[in-house]
Design a protein around this motif. Structure first.
Motif: not given
Length: 467
Positions: A249-258, A260-268, A286-296
């Motif tokens: 029931d998570a907000n998937l768009e918000s969760a995917a954005k976070d 990616v952001a906090y896996s990649l911050c400072n190059s991880g 669905q979450f996989q697709q959102l993360c791949a799009k965000e990471a791009a």
């Protein structure tokens, strides 16, 4: 945290020099002389002498001096940003953000002063007593802020401090310390340069009363073992392998954005990076697709380029470790959802990589990665399994849970063995200045920051008075 540092010995005088290299270009920035044992001895004696006067100042006076010193740091802000980018590759936007956070500490000092006030009881007063000389050993991934996080409460508490910056960022550490020194009494704050042998000498020296370190768990264990022979106090913030739980029931768009952001911050390269993502089966695809799009949208490049979001890794050795973990995961069945292509061929860059179906038997899900990798797998979506998976690690620094059911989130948060838990957010972002930064299990020994953390830099003393 893998580094890899080259040391050169001068044939004429035998002095060791750190070979300071830009990880984006492989070019030598400078050669920095390591502090000799004789020089270290002099610094410790000077620190002990200076501490006798510094401790006599009131906490208010000490904090006032530190505030003036931080204002002086603001005058070299641009130089520090440039050095950070050159020495460890941090993108300019993140470097500027680190400096802004590091030097704007009005509320921080208010809480720090509050923690140093005497506690009055009917027949007793509890005061804060300084330890004496504090050795601060800071990491390379936040080369300004981490020095201040440990040095400021040490100094405010009446201790004197010797800072040994990471050997990866010696010039950044030197400029920060020398700028602070310009507003502090002589001997109150000093600088030592060098690799692990200099740090070990500081830890072992009987003239050092407290060791405060942020770094790897392996280094922390060595410090703890060495300090134990003298029952020396230590404050150790160490590694992490932080989990993220995404319920159906998570907000998937918000969760995917976070994610990616906090896996990649400072190059991880952050001890509290998101390194394990567990996603409920029903929303996994669905979450996989959102993360791949965000990471791009994350560009890899030199930190001096304002459009860069992911800079180089700190060294070739770190680059090799990340590659080894990713390759191991792929060979054992993980799937590559995305990997950036436009990556510079010079330096120690690693492409942004998004992997799914990463399992516990893969190095990527058990060992600290410290690289620009988004790693996820699915689970049955239950609270019980979420807690089991989150705790299936020797570490316990940060964690986060994404769901719209607050009662469920609170139950999961209460059961996760970690010092910080974010509910629908990354815990480091937005933490109140009163809150301590704590590592559970092998992520910490002692802690820092916040009212409770500031108390770690002095020892209580009870004065009993009879009327």
């Amino acid at each position: 945290m893998v580094q890899g540092v080259q040391i050169e010995v001068n044939d004429d005088d035998g002095i060791q020099y750190l070979i300071n290299t830009n990880p984006a270009t492989d070019q030598i920035i400078s050669k920095v002389a390591c502090t000799t044992l004789d020089e270290l001895e002099t610094k410790i004696v000077t620190s002990k002498t200076a501490q006798r006067k510094w401790r006599l100042k009131s906490p208010e006076d000490r904090v006032a001096v530190l505030q003036e010193a931080l204002r002086e740091v603001a005058t070299v802000q641009d130089q520090l940003v440039k050095l950070m980018i050159q020495e460890m590759g941090k993108p300019i936007g993140e470097a500027e953000e680190e400096l802004e956070f590091a030097i704007n500490k009005d509320e921080y000092f208010h809480v720090l002063l509050e923690s140093l006030q005497p506690q009055q009881y009917e027949n007793s007063t509890v005061v804060r007593h300084p330890y004496g000389v504090v050795a601060v050993m800071s990491p390379w991934n936040f080369p300004v802020d981490e020095i201040l996080l440990l040095a400021l409460p040490s100094l405010a508490s009446g201790n004197t401090v010797i800072v040994k910056p990471s050997e990866v960022v010696p010039e950044t550490g030197a400029l920060l310390v020398k700028t602070l020194q310009s507003k502090l009494p002589d001997g109150v704050l000093q600088l030592a340069q060098g690799a692990g042998d200099v740090g070990a000498a500081l830890v072992q020296h009987p003239g050092v009363n407290l060791v405060a370190m942020t770094g790897s768990t392996a280094t922390g264990k060595k410090i703890l073992q060495s300090a134990s022979t003298q029952l020396k106090r230590v404050i150790l913030e160490m590694g992490g392998k932080d989990p993220m739980i995404v319920l159906e029931d998570a907000n998937l768009e918000s969760a995917a954005k976070d994610a990616v952001a906090y896996s990649l911050c400072n190059s991880g390269q952050v001890c509290c990076s998101i390194e394990r993502i567990y996603v409920a089966n029903s929303v996994y695809e669905q979450f996989q697709q959102l993360c791949a799009k965000e990471a791009a949208s994350y560009k890899v490049g030199d930190g001096m380029d304002p459009s860069t979001k992911v800079g180089p890794l700190v060294s070739k050795l770190q680059q090799e470790q990340v590659q080894t973990q990713v390759q191991d995961a792929l060979e054992k069945g993980a799937k590559k959802l995305y990997q950036s292509e436009a990556v510079p061929t010079t330096g120690s860059f690693y492409p942004v990589t998004v992997l799914s179906d990463v399992q516990l038997d893969m190095k990527l899900f058990s060992a600290e990665t410290f690289g620009p990798v988004v790693a996820m797998t699915s689970f049955d979506g239950t609270e019980e399994q979420a807690v089991i998976l989150a705790n299936q690690t020797e570490y316990g620094l940060g964690s986060c849970v994404y769901t719209q059911d607050m009662a469920k989130a609170q139950r999961i948060a209460a059961m996760i063995d970690a010092g910080q838990v974010g509910i629908n957010c990354y815990p480091l972002e937005g933490m109140d200045v009163q809150c301590p930064w704590v590592g559970h299990k092998q992520s910490g020994y002692g802690f820092h920051s916040g009212y409770a953390g500031f108390l770690q830099f002095s020892i209580p003393k009870t004065i009993v008075h009879k009327k």
